[in-house]
Design a protein around this motif. Sequence first.
Motif, PDB file in Angstrom:
ATOM      1  N   THR A   1       3.339   5.347  -8.915  1.00 47.27           N
ATOM      2  CA  THR A   1       2.006   4.910  -9.318  1.00 47.27           C
ATOM      3  C   THR A   1       1.319   4.173  -8.178  1.00 47.27           C
ATOM      4  O   THR A   1       1.961   3.758  -7.206  1.00 47.27           O
ATOM      5  N   ALA A   2       0.000   3.999  -8.336  1.00 47.47           N
ATOM      6  CA  ALA A   2      -0.762   3.256  -7.337  1.00 47.47           C
ATOM      7  C   ALA A   2      -0.315   1.799  -7.278  1.00 47.47           C
ATOM      8  O   ALA A   2      -0.299   1.183  -6.209  1.00 47.47           O
ATOM      9  N   LYS A   3       0.047   1.243  -8.431  1.00 49.50           N
ATOM     10  CA  LYS A   3       0.521  -0.139  -8.463  1.00 49.50           C
ATOM     11  C   LYS A   3       1.787  -0.290  -7.633  1.00 49.50           C
ATOM     12  O   LYS A   3       1.932  -1.240  -6.849  1.00 49.50           O
ATOM     13  N   GLU A   4       2.713   0.635  -7.795  1.00 48.43           N
ATOM     14  CA  GLU A   4       3.947   0.582  -7.022  1.00 48.43           C
ATOM     15  C   GLU A   4       3.680   0.827  -5.540  1.00 48.43           C
ATOM     16  O   GLU A   4       4.367   0.272  -4.677  1.00 48.43           O
ATOM     17  N   ALA A   5       2.683   1.653  -5.238  1.00 44.61           N
ATOM     18  CA  ALA A   5       2.333   1.891  -3.836  1.00 44.61           C
ATOM     19  C   ALA A   5       1.832   0.611  -3.179  1.00 44.61           C
ATOM     20  O   ALA A   5       2.209   0.286  -2.048  1.00 44.61           O
ATOM     21  N   ARG A   6       0.978  -0.124  -3.889  1.00 50.73           N
ATOM     22  CA  ARG A   6       0.482  -1.389  -3.334  1.00 50.73           C
ATOM     23  C   ARG A   6       1.618  -2.391  -3.168  1.00 50.73           C
ATOM     24  O   ARG A   6       1.671  -3.127  -2.177  1.00 50.73           O
ATOM     25  N   LYS A   7       2.523  -2.418  -4.134  1.00 49.86           N
ATOM     26  CA  LYS A   7       3.669  -3.318  -4.019  1.00 49.86           C
ATOM     27  C   LYS A   7       4.550  -2.922  -2.831  1.00 49.86           C
ATOM     28  O   LYS A   7       5.031  -3.781  -2.085  1.00 49.86           O
ATOM     29  N   SER A   8       4.730  -1.622  -2.658  1.00 48.47           N
ATOM     30  CA  SER A   8       5.537  -1.138  -1.542  1.00 48.47           C
ATOM     31  C   SER A   8       4.907  -1.506  -0.205  1.00 48.47           C
ATOM     32  O   SER A   8       5.596  -1.930   0.733  1.00 48.47           O
ATOM     33  N   VAL A   9       3.578  -1.365  -0.122  1.00 48.23           N
ATOM     34  CA  VAL A   9       2.882  -1.715   1.118  1.00 48.23           C
ATOM     35  C   VAL A   9       2.986  -3.211   1.391  1.00 48.23           C
ATOM     36  O   VAL A   9       3.162  -3.640   2.540  1.00 48.23           O
ATOM     37  N   THR A  10       2.886  -4.017   0.347  1.00 47.35           N
ATOM     38  CA  THR A  10       3.007  -5.469   0.525  1.00 47.35           C
ATOM     39  C   THR A  10       4.363  -5.840   1.100  1.00 47.35           C
ATOM     40  O   THR A  10       4.463  -6.642   2.047  1.00 47.35           O
ATOM     41  N   TRP A  11       5.407  -5.255   0.547  1.00 43.58           N
ATOM     42  CA  TRP A  11       6.745  -5.527   1.071  1.00 43.58           C
ATOM     43  C   TRP A  11       6.891  -5.014   2.502  1.00 43.58           C
ATOM     44  O   TRP A  11       7.546  -5.655   3.336  1.00 43.58           O
ATOM     45  N   ALA A  12       6.283  -3.867   2.770  1.00 37.07           N
ATOM     46  CA  ALA A  12       6.353  -3.333   4.131  1.00 37.07           C
ATOM     47  C   ALA A  12       5.680  -4.276   5.122  1.00 37.07           C
ATOM     48  O   ALA A  12       6.199  -4.517   6.223  1.00 37.07           O
ATOM     49  N   ILE A  13       4.524  -4.823   4.742  1.00 36.95           N
ATOM     50  CA  ILE A  13       3.825  -5.762   5.620  1.00 36.95           C
ATOM     51  C   ILE A  13       4.677  -7.003   5.871  1.00 36.95           C
ATOM     52  O   ILE A  13       4.778  -7.499   7.004  1.00 36.95           O
ATOM     53  N   ILE A  14       5.311  -7.506   4.816  1.00 37.27           N
ATOM     54  CA  ILE A  14       6.156  -8.697   4.964  1.00 37.27           C
ATOM     55  C   ILE A  14       7.329  -8.417   5.898  1.00 37.27           C
ATOM     56  O   ILE A  14       7.623  -9.193   6.821  1.00 37.27           O
ATOM     57  N   LEU A  15       8.000  -7.296   5.678  1.00 40.61           N
ATOM     58  CA  LEU A  15       9.177  -6.977   6.489  1.00 40.61           C
ATOM     59  C   LEU A  15       8.797  -6.676   7.937  1.00 40.61           C
ATOM     60  O   LEU A  15       9.490  -7.099   8.873  1.00 40.61           O
ATOM     61  N   ILE A  16       7.700  -5.948   8.125  1.00 37.83           N
ATOM     62  CA  ILE A  16       7.274  -5.631   9.489  1.00 37.83           C
ATOM     63  C   ILE A  16       6.845  -6.899  10.223  1.00 37.83           C
ATOM     64  O   ILE A  16       7.162  -7.099  11.401  1.00 37.83           O
ATOM     65  N   GLY A  17       6.117  -7.776   9.517  1.00 40.43           N
ATOM     66  CA  GLY A  17       5.730  -9.044  10.134  1.00 40.43           C
ATOM     67  C   GLY A  17       6.933  -9.885  10.516  1.00 40.43           C
ATOM     68  O   GLY A  17       6.974 -10.487  11.599  1.00 40.43           O
TER      69      GLY A  17
END
Length: 287
Positions: free
Chosen positions: A31-47
Amino acid sequence: KQLDFISLGLSLVLGTAGLPHVLMRFYTVPTAKEARKSVTWAIILIGAFYLMTLVLGYGAAALVGPDRILDAPGGANAAAPLLALELGGSIFMALISAVAFATVLAVVAGLTITASASVAHDVYDGVFRNGQSSEAEQVRVSRITVLVLGAISIVLGILAMEQNVAFLVSLAFAIAASANLPTILLSLYWRRFNTAGAVASMYTGTILSLVLIFFSPAVSGAPSAMFPTVDWSIFPLTSPGLVAIPLSFLVGIIVPFLTKPDNLDHLTAEMEVRSLTGVGVEAPVDH
């Protein structure tokens, strides 16, 4: 050097959003909700990863020493393993080396899958066969693509064997930021953006970044270049991001004004609603 550092930083920050094997992860969420959550975690981990590289770099310089790092096999690439050896001995060094090796395999696998799928589905089926190819044909093309990409990668790896791995990664990030990011952002936030603008922006970013890299000190003319004994470098920066990224954005903005719009406002509105609400997204199924 200051402009080169700015260009490098710009490529690393913006290139992360344009890496194909990272973008492919959007297809793994239901879902789009899970996509946004996935992107948020990706930003945190990449940062966190970028912050850790600073800590590792300064830590290796302080505890191991620049001379010892440069004298080790692999040169600057040995900084992290030597720091692990200094902090935790042979066991910790073996653990870090295993993690690095697993990471390399994961990235290579992701890029290979993305490239082979793109060539088979988008190029072979979409361009050459007009959507009429069978699944078996696409699988065969994917396998051939994997072999070709593997051979090219091996040759390029041999040529760049003495290069700093982090620097080579920055070049890949620069290409991703120049070729993919402008199209992604403009297609998401600008209604007038059309197919011609997307194609022109991607071609501009890809070709320009590759040409600038070829004529940069990273390839020739410098002691650390791939071909140090010859000199055809005419571009002063080792990273092309400072030039290629803005020009790619500029082309993506200008071309839609010079060409006919796609007249897909209804699809734009539909995709905007679906991206914000998740309406119309199918639920995952068991395989």
